[in-house]
Design an enzyme around this catalytic site. Structure first.
Site, short mmCIF file in Angstrom:
data_model
loop_
_atom_site.label_atom_id
_atom_site.label_comp_id
_atom_site.label_asym_id
_atom_site.label_seq_id
_atom_site.Cartn_x
_atom_site.Cartn_y
_atom_site.Cartn_z
N PRO A 289 31.16 32.30 29.81
CA PRO A 289 30.59 33.52 30.38
C PRO A 289 30.84 33.60 31.88
O PRO A 289 30.73 32.60 32.60
CB PRO A 289 29.09 33.39 30.08
N GLY A 290 31.19 34.75 32.36
CA GLY A 290 31.35 34.98 33.79
C GLY A 290 30.60 36.23 34.18
O GLY A 290 29.57 36.20 34.84
N TYR A 332 39.88 50.31 36.18
CA TYR A 332 39.49 50.30 34.77
C TYR A 332 38.72 51.54 34.34
O TYR A 332 38.25 51.61 33.21
CB TYR A 332 38.57 49.10 34.49
N CYS A 359 41.57 55.89 51.90
CA CYS A 359 42.47 57.04 51.90
C CYS A 359 43.20 57.16 50.57
O CYS A 359 44.42 57.00 50.47
CB CYS A 359 43.47 56.90 53.06
N GLU A 360 42.43 57.40 49.52
CA GLU A 360 42.94 57.59 48.16
C GLU A 360 42.03 58.58 47.46
O GLU A 360 40.80 58.42 47.48
CB GLU A 360 42.94 56.27 47.38
N TYR A 388 33.50 40.71 39.42
CA TYR A 388 34.81 41.33 39.69
C TYR A 388 34.76 42.42 40.75
O TYR A 388 35.62 43.28 40.78
CB TYR A 388 35.42 41.88 38.39
#
EC number: 4.1.1.20
Length: 432
Positions: A289-290, A332, A359-360, A388
């Protein structure tokens, strides 16, 4: 959903017994905060479930979810195993004083130098991913006149129902030895011939953010089936079945994760029944598990700045972080929930986009969330960001990465300093 114990009397979000607004003011934003007690409680829930099963086991924390010196020190306190996927994660774990014999090393393209580091530091197990790695590890062991425990990572042909980038157990995967084509059996033969490699078990991982139990039970059946086949053909019985991780967490009210007790009860039941049917001794069961350990314990704090109102469309509420400290929504299409940390009791009045400063156009942290009226200077807290986020953070647009604070028992401690502008150029060299 925020429970009542996470709100203070003045209507502020509380993390680990500490006022989140005070944390934002003291350490600045963007800021990553972990409730350490929640991490410990999750670990203990996994441990309690295994203790009831009667199996020997290891809970191996998946470092890639979040790896810092302080995190490894908490894991050491909790007597956990850990897996690493790079020389950098291995170095960090060792620097933290984490026991080398409780480290396993994953990765589909380990370098010669990384394998040398693993052997030199006598880590617990190398999880071999491909034929080239067998050759590299053999070379290292021969040159150093050393031996090491290994496992074989298998691709069992089981696909988790998750985002395609999170699927790792299906046949068409960059990871592991394919079972169906005979690659796994060939790898077994090569490793068994090598006296410097002590094969202790087999490993498989079917994906991430998995909500159903079916994939895990299929994997448990498959791993015992492989064990029996190899016992019959080669008189080899794995001591360890490592069933990987991938246990989903609740990012939004739409998510319905399975509990640790349900998962562990089911897989141990399957392994016990199948092993006894085949006359095999019961193996140790390892899991990795993480996300499920650190994800729910993490919060990203931001300061709200500008906003943009568009007639007949949702407004944009802009914060001082974004895809540089949490790439998951852009990568994701991950979903999160958020609250205004200094207005926990305020009425929700608007459905907005939460957008970052990068800037996206794709730098949208949350596409739709209900918030109260906000003004510049309010503190927005994104929930369940512990996995993450920081580990995938970048310096895109030359923005420094955030600081990290651990909160526990009403006290806060800075465990990762905020990068400075000077840090951004410390590796740059003059050309002229």
């Amino acid at each position: 959903m925020i429970s009542s114990e996470l709100k203070s009397s003045n209507g502020h979000l509380v993390i680990g017994g500490v006022d989140s607004v005070e944390l934002a003011h003291e350490y600045g934003t963007p800021l990553v905060v972990y409730d350490v007690e929640q991490i410990r409680q999750t670990i203990n829930s996994f441990r309690a479930s295994f203790e009831q099963s009667g199996f020997k086991y290891e809970i191996s924390y998946a470092s890639k979810a979040f790896a810092t010196v302080a995190m490894y020190q908490v894991l050491k306190q909790e007597h956990l195993h850990t897996d690493v996927v790079s020389g950098g994660e291995l170095f960090t774990a060792l620097k933290a004083g984490f026991p080398a014999d409780k480290i396993s090393f994953h990765g589909n393209n380990k370098s010669l130098e990384e394998l040398e580091m693993a052997v030199d530091n006598h880590i617990g197990v190398v999880i071999i991913d491909n034929f080239y790695e067998i050759e590299l590890l053999e070379k290292v062991l021969n040159e150093k006149n050393a031996s090491i425990n290994v496992m074989l990572r298998l691709t069992p042909g089981i696909s988790a129902h998750t985002h395609k980038y999170d699927q790792t157990g299906q046949v068409d995967s960059k990871f592991g030895f394919d079972v169906e084509s005979g690659q796994a059996e060939k790898a077994l033969q090569l490793v068994l011939k090598n006296s410097n490699m002590n094969l202790i078990g087999i490993h498989a991982h079917i994906g991430s953010q998995i909500f159903g139990i079916e994939g895990f039970t299929m994997l448990a059946h498959k791993m015992v089936e492989i064990s029996n086949d190899w016992h019959q053909k080669y008189d080899f019985t794995p001591q360890v079945l490592n069933l990987g991780g991938g246990f989903g967490i609740s990012y939004t009210s739409e998510d319905e994760p399975i509990g640790a007790d349900v998962f562990i009860k089911q897989i141990t039941k399957v392994v016990k029944k199948d092993a006894q049917k085949d006359g095999l001794s019961l193996p140790e069961i390892w899991i990795e598990p993480g996300r499920s350990i650190v994800g729910p314990a993490g919060y990203n704090l931001y300061t709200i700045g500008s906003h943009k109102d568009i007639p007949n469309l949702k407004s944009y509420i802009n914060v001082d972080g974004g895809m540089g400290d949490n790439i998951r929504p852009a990568l994701y299409q991950a979903k999160y929930e958020a609250v205004v940390a200094n207005k926990m009791d305020a009425k929700l009045t608007q459905d907005v986009h939460v957008s970052g400063k990068y800037c996206e156009s794709g730098d949208i942290l949350i596409d739709s969330v209900q918030l109260p009226d906000v003004v510049p200077g309010d503190v927005l807290a994104m929930l369940d960001t512990g996995a993450y986020g920081y580990s995938m953070a970048s310096n895109y647009n030359r923005n420094p990465r955030p600081a990290v604070v651990f909160a526990e028992g009403g006290k806060a401690k800075l465990v990762v300093k905020r990068e400075s502008f000077e840090d951004l150029t410390k590796l740059d060299l003059d050309y002229l």
